[in-house]
Design a protein around this motif. Structure first.
Motif, mmCIF file in Angstrom:
data_model
loop_
_atom_site.group_PDB
_atom_site.id
_atom_site.type_symbol
_atom_site.label_atom_id
_atom_site.label_comp_id
_atom_site.label_asym_id
_atom_site.label_seq_id
_atom_site.Cartn_x
_atom_site.Cartn_y
_atom_site.Cartn_z
ATOM 1 N N VAL A 151 7.193 -14.998 20.080
ATOM 2 C CA VAL A 151 8.365 -15.317 19.540
ATOM 3 C C VAL A 151 9.157 -16.206 20.113
ATOM 4 O O VAL A 151 8.047 -17.048 20.465
ATOM 5 C CB VAL A 151 8.507 -14.147 21.095
ATOM 6 C CG1 VAL A 151 8.717 -14.559 22.240
ATOM 7 C CG2 VAL A 151 10.098 -13.535 20.488
ATOM 8 N N ASN A 152 9.662 -16.204 19.321
ATOM 9 C CA ASN A 152 10.853 -17.984 18.758
ATOM 10 C C ASN A 152 11.158 -18.312 21.015
ATOM 11 O O ASN A 152 11.015 -19.488 21.147
ATOM 12 C CB ASN A 152 11.975 -18.054 18.318
ATOM 13 C CG ASN A 152 11.812 -18.260 16.513
ATOM 14 O OD1 ASN A 152 10.933 -17.302 16.525
ATOM 15 N ND2 ASN A 152 12.526 -18.124 16.216
ATOM 16 N N TRP A 153 11.762 -17.522 21.770
ATOM 17 C CA TRP A 153 11.811 -17.686 22.481
ATOM 18 C C TRP A 153 12.312 -16.106 23.354
ATOM 19 O O TRP A 153 12.539 -15.166 23.367
ATOM 20 C CB TRP A 153 13.548 -17.977 22.561
ATOM 21 C CG TRP A 153 15.175 -17.082 22.393
ATOM 22 C CD1 TRP A 153 15.224 -17.090 20.334
ATOM 23 C CD2 TRP A 153 15.575 -16.484 22.599
ATOM 24 N NE1 TRP A 153 16.224 -16.191 20.759
ATOM 25 C CE2 TRP A 153 16.815 -15.776 22.187
ATOM 26 C CE3 TRP A 153 15.833 -16.309 24.817
ATOM 27 C CZ2 TRP A 153 17.424 -15.046 22.596
ATOM 28 C CZ3 TRP A 153 17.280 -16.167 24.389
ATOM 29 C CH2 TRP A 153 17.943 -15.047 23.793
ATOM 30 N N CYS A 154 12.141 -16.983 24.959
ATOM 31 C CA CYS A 154 12.253 -15.473 25.881
ATOM 32 C C CYS A 154 13.223 -15.150 26.353
ATOM 33 O O CYS A 154 13.694 -16.231 27.167
ATOM 34 C CB CYS A 154 11.141 -15.556 26.947
ATOM 35 S SG CYS A 154 9.007 -16.100 25.564
ATOM 36 N N SER A 155 14.187 -14.051 26.769
ATOM 37 C CA SER A 155 14.989 -13.579 27.061
ATOM 38 C C SER A 155 14.838 -13.744 28.677
ATOM 39 O O SER A 155 13.509 -13.613 29.335
ATOM 40 C CB SER A 155 15.553 -12.597 27.448
ATOM 41 O OG SER A 155 16.541 -12.160 27.954
ATOM 42 N N GLY A 156 15.319 -14.358 29.659
ATOM 43 C CA GLY A 156 15.408 -14.871 30.903
ATOM 44 C C GLY A 156 15.840 -13.940 31.843
ATOM 45 O O GLY A 156 14.879 -14.002 33.151
ATOM 46 N N ALA A 157 15.584 -12.110 31.480
ATOM 47 C CA ALA A 157 16.154 -11.813 32.587
ATOM 48 C C ALA A 157 14.882 -10.996 33.217
ATOM 49 O O ALA A 157 14.558 -10.759 34.698
ATOM 50 C CB ALA A 157 16.087 -10.474 31.543
ATOM 51 N N CYS A 158 13.326 -10.915 32.633
ATOM 52 C CA CYS A 158 12.539 -10.558 33.310
ATOM 53 C C CYS A 158 11.245 -11.764 32.540
ATOM 54 O O CYS A 158 10.771 -11.027 31.554
ATOM 55 C CB CYS A 158 11.925 -9.155 33.252
ATOM 56 S SG CYS A 158 10.408 -9.125 34.888
ATOM 57 N N ILE A 159 10.721 -12.880 33.202
ATOM 58 C CA ILE A 159 9.528 -13.654 32.648
ATOM 59 C C ILE A 159 8.839 -13.883 33.526
ATOM 60 O O ILE A 159 9.527 -14.969 34.724
ATOM 61 C CB ILE A 159 9.898 -15.084 32.016
ATOM 62 C CG1 ILE A 159 11.478 -15.819 32.796
ATOM 63 C CG2 ILE A 159 11.141 -14.335 30.522
ATOM 64 C CD1 ILE A 159 11.784 -17.161 32.091
ATOM 65 N N LEU A 160 7.330 -13.902 33.068
ATOM 66 C CA LEU A 160 6.101 -14.964 34.065
ATOM 67 C C LEU A 160 6.351 -16.665 33.211
ATOM 68 O O LEU A 160 6.532 -16.333 31.805
ATOM 69 C CB LEU A 160 4.967 -13.989 33.785
ATOM 70 C CG LEU A 160 4.219 -14.796 34.563
ATOM 71 C CD1 LEU A 160 2.795 -13.686 35.346
ATOM 72 C CD2 LEU A 160 2.954 -15.808 33.864
ATOM 73 N N ILE A 161 6.444 -17.741 34.190
ATOM 74 C CA ILE A 161 6.329 -18.920 34.122
ATOM 75 C C ILE A 161 4.881 -19.305 34.087
ATOM 76 O O ILE A 161 4.889 -18.875 35.278
ATOM 77 C CB ILE A 161 7.781 -19.366 33.996
ATOM 78 C CG1 ILE A 161 9.185 -18.996 33.835
ATOM 79 C CG2 ILE A 161 7.891 -20.738 33.608
ATOM 80 C CD1 ILE A 161 10.046 -19.434 34.386
#
Length: 305
Positions: A151-161
């Motif tokens: 995906v072009n970008w990930c929404s930061g609402a719930c992400i694993l980094i």
């Protein structure tokens, strides 16, 4: 046992209304106590009730630690998340290779943790960010590859980094006060040579309606629009100003869009000029990095139900 820290940033309304349900959902994730150990660093930046703090801390167990941390810092979202990382998460004794950042109004379905982490591991070190799907409304419903999950970008609402990537990237860009810090981090994840992945079957309930009623209605529309405009301009300058013709075309999209009042755009542009020395510019491009319109950084699709 795999150790995964979780960073949660909360104001007082979010903390009192949602945090106990949020933490309970984390504690009840599949594999906690058998395969996973979680350390939740919950940072609240407004005064909250001591009784609520006590109830949250009481949810800790041998394999799930709930730390409630109060800070007094007047700064943007990304800078606060960086503070949690530098002062608390990064200093944890038990090693980890990835961590989660999430909103306090998120209720994770029981398999979310395992799906995010297993996707991270199966990428053989290429996944820099893996995003869970928000329900009932994706924010926003971006186009993604159903085979590769890219995906072009990930929404930061719930992400694993990836912890290694976050260190290389030096965290969120602190020049961005609010909005688009997740877009920026995602674009740097692509430029880093990694992947942004959307695990669309890892579902989190996002209490968007409640938050908008209780929190955003007390904020002026002008403040919201100013921050949206400024963040958009930062992305435009940061990623497209190395090519004058491309930058001019992206700025035309900004001025032509009718959603934001012109005086708000002009105020945002003036603020951009003031903070330009703090912004790192990138000459390198990537096919995943683009601005299609004001606030539009990816093709859209129908919301998944």
């Amino acid at each position: 046992m795999i150790h995964i820290p979780v960073q949660i940033l909360s104001n007082a309304i979010e903390f009192e209304r949602y945090i106990e349900d949020c933490v309970l959902a984390l504690r009840q994730q599949n594999g906690v106590g058998k395969q996973y150990k979680l350390t939740a660093n919950i940072v609240v930046y407004e005064p909250v009730q001591p009784a609520t703090i006590a109830r949250v801390k009481a949810l800790s167990s041998d394999h799930f630690i709930a730390n409630v941390i109060s800070i007094d810092r007047n700064c943007g979202y990304g800078e606060k998340q960086n503070l949690i990382w530098k002062e608390y998460t990064k200093k944890l004794v038990e090693p980890f290779d990835a961590f989660i950042t999430m909103n306090p109004d998120m209720i994770l379905m029981p398999d979310v943790l395992d799906k995010l982490y297993s996707t991270f591991i199966s990428s053989a070190g290429r996944a820099n960010i893996v995003e869970a799907r928000q329900f009932p409304i994706e924010n926003p419903p971006r186009a993604f590859d159903r085979e590769t999950l890219e995906v072009n970008w990930c929404s930061g609402a719930c992400i694993l980094i990836s912890a290694a990537f976050f260190e290389r990237a030096k965290g969120f860009d602190e020049a961005i006060y609010l909005y688009c810090e997740d877009v920026d981090l995602s674009w740097r994840a692509w430029l880093d040579g990694g992947l942004c992945l959307y695990r669309h079957d890892a579902v989190v309930a996002h209490m968007t309606r409640g938050i908008f009623e209780a929190r955003y209605n007390s904020h002026s529309v002008a403040t919201h629009e100013f921050n949206m405009a400024l963040s958009h301009l930062i992305l435009t300058w940061k990623y497209f100003s190395a090519n004058e013709a491309v930058h001019e075309a992206k700025m035309k999209l900004f001025w032509d869009n009718q959603w934001i009042a012109r005086h708000t755009k002009e105020a945002a542009l003036a603020q951009l000029e003031a903070i330009k020395p703090r912004i790192e510019r990138f000459a390198k491009s990537h096919p995943r990095i683009d601005i299609l319109d004001f606030g539009l950084y990816s093709d859209m699709r129908p919301n998944l139900i």
